[in-house]
Design a protein around this motif. Sequence first.
Motif, PDB file in Angstrom:
ATOM      1  N   TYR A 137      47.030 -42.338  53.253  1.00 34.97           N
ATOM      2  CA  TYR A 137      45.960 -43.341  53.180  1.00 34.97           C
ATOM      3  C   TYR A 137      45.831 -44.034  54.535  1.00 34.97           C
ATOM      4  O   TYR A 137      46.828 -44.473  55.119  1.00 34.97           O
ATOM      5  CB  TYR A 137      46.283 -44.382  52.102  1.00 34.97           C
ATOM      6  CG  TYR A 137      45.110 -45.245  51.696  1.00 34.97           C
ATOM      7  CD1 TYR A 137      44.467 -45.026  50.492  1.00 34.97           C
ATOM      8  CD2 TYR A 137      44.640 -46.248  52.522  1.00 34.97           C
ATOM      9  CE1 TYR A 137      43.373 -45.797  50.107  1.00 34.97           C
ATOM     10  CE2 TYR A 137      43.558 -47.025  52.160  1.00 34.97           C
ATOM     11  CZ  TYR A 137      42.918 -46.800  50.951  1.00 34.97           C
ATOM     12  OH  TYR A 137      41.842 -47.552  50.582  1.00 34.97           O
ATOM     13  N   LEU A 179      47.413 -51.357  48.556  1.00 31.98           N
ATOM     14  CA  LEU A 179      46.586 -50.145  48.611  1.00 31.98           C
ATOM     15  C   LEU A 179      46.996 -49.154  47.533  1.00 31.98           C
ATOM     16  O   LEU A 179      46.151 -48.516  46.894  1.00 31.98           O
ATOM     17  CB  LEU A 179      46.698 -49.499  49.995  1.00 31.98           C
ATOM     18  CG  LEU A 179      46.153 -50.315  51.177  1.00 31.98           C
ATOM     19  CD1 LEU A 179      46.480 -49.626  52.497  1.00 31.98           C
ATOM     20  CD2 LEU A 179      44.652 -50.534  51.051  1.00 31.98           C
ATOM     21  N   LYS A 186      33.868 -44.317  53.963  1.00 32.16           N
ATOM     22  CA  LYS A 186      34.761 -44.023  52.841  1.00 32.16           C
ATOM     23  C   LYS A 186      34.841 -42.507  52.701  1.00 32.16           C
ATOM     24  O   LYS A 186      33.844 -41.864  52.392  1.00 32.16           O
ATOM     25  CB  LYS A 186      34.232 -44.659  51.555  1.00 32.16           C
ATOM     26  CG  LYS A 186      34.026 -46.173  51.679  1.00 32.16           C
ATOM     27  CD  LYS A 186      33.122 -46.716  50.588  1.00 32.16           C
ATOM     28  CE  LYS A 186      32.742 -48.164  50.870  1.00 32.16           C
ATOM     29  NZ  LYS A 186      31.765 -48.687  49.886  1.00 32.16           N
ATOM     30  N   ASN A 192      37.018 -49.643  56.636  1.00 28.60           N
ATOM     31  CA  ASN A 192      36.872 -48.195  56.498  1.00 28.60           C
ATOM     32  C   ASN A 192      38.139 -47.593  55.906  1.00 28.60           C
ATOM     33  O   ASN A 192      39.246 -47.999  56.252  1.00 28.60           O
ATOM     34  CB  ASN A 192      36.582 -47.592  57.873  1.00 28.60           C
ATOM     35  CG  ASN A 192      35.467 -48.344  58.588  1.00 28.60           C
ATOM     36  OD1 ASN A 192      34.312 -48.206  58.254  1.00 28.60           O
ATOM     37  ND2 ASN A 192      35.830 -49.178  59.561  1.00 28.60           N
ATOM     38  N   ARG A 193      37.957 -46.619  55.006  1.00 29.39           N
ATOM     39  CA  ARG A 193      39.107 -46.057  54.284  1.00 29.39           C
ATOM     40  C   ARG A 193      39.046 -44.532  54.299  1.00 29.39           C
ATOM     41  O   ARG A 193      37.973 -43.935  54.207  1.00 29.39           O
ATOM     42  CB  ARG A 193      39.091 -46.532  52.829  1.00 29.39           C
ATOM     43  CG  ARG A 193      39.217 -48.031  52.670  1.00 29.39           C
ATOM     44  CD  ARG A 193      38.085 -48.595  51.834  1.00 29.39           C
ATOM     45  NE  ARG A 193      38.004 -47.953  50.540  1.00 29.39           N
ATOM     46  CZ  ARG A 193      36.959 -48.069  49.725  1.00 29.39           C
ATOM     47  NH1 ARG A 193      35.928 -48.810  50.075  1.00 29.39           N
ATOM     48  NH2 ARG A 193      36.939 -47.458  48.566  1.00 29.39           N
ATOM     49  N   LEU A 251      43.672 -47.105  56.579  1.00 32.01           N
ATOM     50  CA  LEU A 251      42.804 -48.275  56.497  1.00 32.01           C
ATOM     51  C   LEU A 251      42.433 -48.717  57.904  1.00 32.01           C
ATOM     52  O   LEU A 251      43.311 -48.898  58.759  1.00 32.01           O
ATOM     53  CB  LEU A 251      43.521 -49.419  55.767  1.00 32.01           C
ATOM     54  CG  LEU A 251      42.758 -50.737  55.613  1.00 32.01           C
ATOM     55  CD1 LEU A 251      41.572 -50.557  54.667  1.00 32.01           C
ATOM     56  CD2 LEU A 251      43.684 -51.834  55.096  1.00 32.01           C
ATOM     57  N   ASN A 295      40.058 -49.619  46.524  1.00 29.06           N
ATOM     58  CA  ASN A 295      40.315 -50.681  47.488  1.00 29.06           C
ATOM     59  C   ASN A 295      39.023 -51.112  48.175  1.00 29.06           C
ATOM     60  O   ASN A 295      38.195 -50.274  48.542  1.00 29.06           O
ATOM     61  CB  ASN A 295      41.315 -50.192  48.544  1.00 29.06           C
ATOM     62  CG  ASN A 295      42.722 -50.081  47.999  1.00 29.06           C
ATOM     63  OD1 ASN A 295      43.371 -51.091  47.745  1.00 29.06           O
ATOM     64  ND2 ASN A 295      43.191 -48.843  47.792  1.00 29.06           N
ATOM     65  N   ASP A 299      39.635 -44.146  44.901  1.00 29.43           N
ATOM     66  CA  ASP A 299      40.042 -45.251  45.782  1.00 29.43           C
ATOM     67  C   ASP A 299      39.208 -46.481  45.439  1.00 29.43           C
ATOM     68  O   ASP A 299      38.010 -46.529  45.708  1.00 29.43           O
ATOM     69  CB  ASP A 299      39.837 -44.852  47.244  1.00 29.43           C
ATOM     70  CG  ASP A 299      40.240 -45.963  48.209  1.00 29.43           C
ATOM     71  OD1 ASP A 299      40.886 -46.922  47.756  1.00 29.43           O
ATOM     72  OD2 ASP A 299      39.903 -45.860  49.406  1.00 29.43           O
ATOM     73  N   THR A 352      34.316 -42.070  47.309  1.00 33.26           N
ATOM     74  CA  THR A 352      35.414 -42.888  46.797  1.00 33.26           C
ATOM     75  C   THR A 352      36.197 -42.216  45.670  1.00 33.26           C
ATOM     76  O   THR A 352      37.170 -42.781  45.179  1.00 33.26           O
ATOM     77  CB  THR A 352      34.888 -44.238  46.297  1.00 33.26           C
ATOM     78  OG1 THR A 352      33.904 -44.013  45.276  1.00 33.26           O
ATOM     79  CG2 THR A 352      34.258 -45.031  47.437  1.00 33.26           C
ATOM     80  N   SER A 404      41.414 -41.077  52.673  1.00 27.67           N
ATOM     81  CA  SER A 404      42.542 -40.567  51.877  1.00 27.67           C
ATOM     82  C   SER A 404      42.605 -39.043  51.998  1.00 27.67           C
ATOM     83  O   SER A 404      41.571 -38.370  51.867  1.00 27.67           O
ATOM     84  CB  SER A 404      42.395 -40.940  50.399  1.00 27.67           C
ATOM     85  OG  SER A 404      42.418 -42.332  50.205  1.00 27.67           O
TER      86      SER A 404
END
Length: 432
Positions: free
Chosen positions: A47, A71, A136, A31-32, A49, A128, A126, A166, A34
Amino acid sequence: MRRLALLLAVAAALLAPAAAAAHPLGNFTINRFSRVEVSGQRLYVLYVLDLAEIPTFQAGRIDAGSYARRLAANAHLTVGGRPARLVPLGQALAHPPGAGGLRTTRLEVVLAGPKLLGSARIAYRDANYADRIGWKEIVVGARTPSRSDELRAYPKDMLSSPLDVTSVTAEVAPGHGPDVPPTLSRGKVLQAPDRIADAGFASLVGRSHLSLLVILASLAAALFWGAAHALSPGHGQTSVTAYLVGQRGTPRHAALLGLIVTVTHTIGVFALGLVTLALSQFIVPDRLYPWLNLISGLLVVGIGASVLRSRWRRSRHHHHHHHHHGEAGTSLRSLLAVGVSGGLLPCPSALVVLLAAISLHRVAFGLLLILAFSAGLALTITGIGLAAVLARSAFRRVSFEGRLVRLLPAASALVILAAGLAMTLRAVPKVS
């Protein structure tokens, strides 16, 4: 007294509601988050993670600095149409406890962007872990609320369909205050409080003291969780019922189906464990699940089509030896296909137990738990099959002038075919 306490803990696991995983979104997720913001004249990205149990296990020892640079390299920023570099300024790393004694990961990184000379149009993307499932999210602005509280509290109503943002574009301008980078979390806030209690099947492998009594109670609990898991979608309950009704199956056939499901599920867990341990650089384990769903669906479609074709041929030739040929139609090959379709999809919790057993140096105990879980899965499938066989026998004794009874085999074939088509149609979009 200690044995009694451990036994009561295992008994409580039997009575407690099932928990899918210690990570709210599941054991496979990456899971991300930003947050793009401007402080003073400089643009920053905070950021976050969040790795669930299985990605954390695959990663091994995580070097925060190395991850921060990786990243940053895959977080793409343009300012006024021109690429801008993001440079890591600092990072904070924690490993909140997960299912089965495994750890999860929370990594926060502050990325510094360029200074802004005036208002500018920015685009942030993003890239990644682009091929991994998970939450996301991107927000713009220091005060813009996050729907997941920056991956600390996932909305319960969105766990089955997580946010998938994203990239973002926005108009930003420099501020008048000082240049202050975003603040990294510390202490308990960094420990991701959204983790649920480790309960259910995965918790069994982490027992601190393994006496004979606790081992036996744990195996009984694993049997229970396997039986409960069999009632979830994807284990062929409909196809098993319709097949045994349509093919005039016997209790022996139902028992054989249970054995096939046990063997298939156990082998599937071990095979996925091997992929996770040895081949994760080439094969992403969670990407195998849609393909396994598709294979199961196609197997069921094939079984339904085969049974339907057989019934149609017999009706054309006006054959009257229905009972004899019904037994012959329940072939080992078709039983194998039905059983494999029911056990082909390994339970993620079983994979967590296998990995946790390896991590805790309790491989033999972990294998026993997985075998008991698979046996519980098979017992439920067998029970459903036996109920179908007994119901068919009772129904056959009821007089409906024979017409409705004669229609049952063809109707059951259509049910199998419809179930297989539904499974296939659900799986196809996920493998594309």
